[in-house]
Write a protein that holds these residues in place. Structure first.
Motif, PDB file in Angstrom:
ATOM      1  N   SER A 155     -25.508  58.066 125.395  1.00  0.00           N
ATOM      2  CA  SER A 155     -25.496  59.277 124.584  1.00  0.00           C
ATOM      3  C   SER A 155     -25.453  58.933 123.098  1.00  0.00           C
ATOM      4  O   SER A 155     -26.074  59.619 122.272  1.00  0.00           O
ATOM      5  CB  SER A 155     -24.284  60.140 124.957  1.00  0.00           C
ATOM      6  OG  SER A 155     -24.269  61.342 124.232  1.00  0.00           O
ATOM      7  N   ASP A 194     -28.630  63.334 125.405  1.00  0.00           N
ATOM      8  CA  ASP A 194     -27.356  63.539 124.693  1.00  0.00           C
ATOM      9  C   ASP A 194     -26.921  64.998 124.782  1.00  0.00           C
ATOM     10  O   ASP A 194     -25.735  65.293 125.005  1.00  0.00           O
ATOM     11  CB  ASP A 194     -27.513  63.118 123.235  1.00  0.00           C
ATOM     12  CG  ASP A 194     -26.209  63.209 122.455  1.00  0.00           C
ATOM     13  OD1 ASP A 194     -25.124  63.099 123.090  1.00  0.00           O
ATOM     14  OD2 ASP A 194     -26.249  63.380 121.229  1.00  0.00           O
ATOM     15  N   ARG A 240     -18.491  57.872 123.207  1.00  0.00           N
ATOM     16  CA  ARG A 240     -19.637  58.221 122.366  1.00  0.00           C
ATOM     17  C   ARG A 240     -19.272  58.103 120.892  1.00  0.00           C
ATOM     18  O   ARG A 240     -20.036  57.537 120.090  1.00  0.00           O
ATOM     19  CB  ARG A 240     -20.105  59.638 122.685  1.00  0.00           C
ATOM     20  CG  ARG A 240     -21.316  60.101 121.866  1.00  0.00           C
ATOM     21  CD  ARG A 240     -21.696  61.534 122.218  1.00  0.00           C
ATOM     22  NE  ARG A 240     -22.868  61.982 121.485  1.00  0.00           N
ATOM     23  CZ  ARG A 240     -22.830  62.487 120.266  1.00  0.00           C
ATOM     24  NH1 ARG A 240     -21.664  62.623 119.631  1.00  0.00           N
ATOM     25  NH2 ARG A 240     -23.954  62.874 119.664  1.00  0.00           N
TER      26      ARG A 240
END
Length: 320
Positions: free
Chosen positions: A120, A129, A207
């Motif tokens: 992502s 994402d 992330r």
């Protein structure tokens, strides 16, 4: 390192004393006791006072605390009023049922979160994402009992793929590999719900960490040297992005043994979380206090473990 460990262990002593005082004081301030919770219309006042004297509930709060704390120092958590067994034995009977689900959920949630967070971040603002972000917030926003009941309705009642609840099939009396398969079949749905709930926040964490790391100069240098993108991402970027996650991993220790109260209730799973909830309902203070201190010790140990592991993993950290 040795001196640091000794110092941290010594610091746990006053912390545990403070926790024990607070927990015991809160339990003492709650109206009613085990006798009040079990009272029947035919029970006389004299009988109630006699039972309080038998269970030691008639003594002053301070005296009861020092008696309880003294027994805890000797490794005696007392006897559960509800189960009529030592608290340690009751915990041992149920905590491993909760541990199995939590451990499986921990493994899958971390694996999914790491790969989802990495890709992502690598493909930021891409369709992948956006889909990951949507699924994350969807799982994080829905309550656990709603997801559990939804899976029971769809996968158990309609499709009949999994049992509605319980840990084993009633009357099966399986042993060996057949028993493991039966438990795994019953465990799938509660473990799936726990994984869905845990993966969301972890994915956002990885992330964010990856987005910060891949912008560093050493990542650009690694790419300029001609290294493969897979090597840059998984060997250089991910390794440094995982360092802060070690702190989170240490705090998973009490979660493994704490039980999932709501899910265990929904799926009728014989875990320690459900027993803990029942102990609060019936004022089973010996079990409630003993299990709370048990979780407090695990939390302190997990905190110490995360600090030590962080120092071992990052050579820039020196524990002094």
């Amino acid at each position: 390192m040795k001196q640091y460990m000794i110092r941290r262990l010594l610091q746990m002593i006053p912390t545990l004393i403070g926790i024990s005082i607070i927990v015991f004081a809160i339990s003492a301030m709650v109206p009613g006791d085990y006798i009040t919770a079990k009272v029947t219309p035919n029970m006389t006042y004299e009988k109630m006072e006699q039972l309080r004297q038998i269970y030691g509930l008639d003594k002053p709060v301070v005296e009861r605390y020092f008696t309880w704390a003294g027994n805890m120092l000797k490794g005696n958590m007392g006897d559960s009023l509800q189960h009529k067994q030592p608290v340690g034995k009751v915990i041992n009977n149920y905590v491993w049922n909760s541990f199995v689900i939590a451990f499986v959920s921990l493994i899958f949630s971390w694996l999914i979160a790491i790969f989802a967070g990495v890709f992502s971040a690598k493909f930021q603002y891409s369709l992948f994402d956006k889909l990951v972000t949507l699924l994350i917030f969807l799982c994080m926003s829905l309550p656990s009992f709603f997801i559990g009941l939804l899976l029971i309705y769809g996968l158990s009642l309609h499709l009949g793929l999994f049992p509605v609840g319980g840990m084993t099939t009633a009357g099966l009396n399986a042993t060996g590999w057949a028993y493991i398969k039966d438990v795994a079949h019953h465990m799938f749905l509660p473990a799936l719900v726990l994984t869905m709930l845990s993966t969301g926040s972890l994915t956002r964490y990885f992330r964010t960490a990856m987005l910060e790391v891949i912008r560093q100069d050493y990542i650009r240098t690694a790419r300029a040297k001609g290294l493969k993108e897979r090597t840059v991402i998984f060997k250089h970027a991910l390794r440094n992005a995982l360092l802060p996650a070690i702190t989170l991993f240490g705090f998973e220790l009490p979660t493994l043994f704490g039980g999932a109260i709501i899910l265990e209730k929904v799926f009728v799973w014989p875990g320690v979380g459900q027993v803990y909830l029942e102990s609060i309902t019936v004022r089973d203070y010996p079990f409630m206090l003993g299990f709370t201190i048990f979780l407090a010790v695990l939390t302190l140990i997990g905190n110490l473990l995360s600090d030590v592991l962080y120092g071992v993993a990052d050579p820039r950290i020196r524990l002094k």
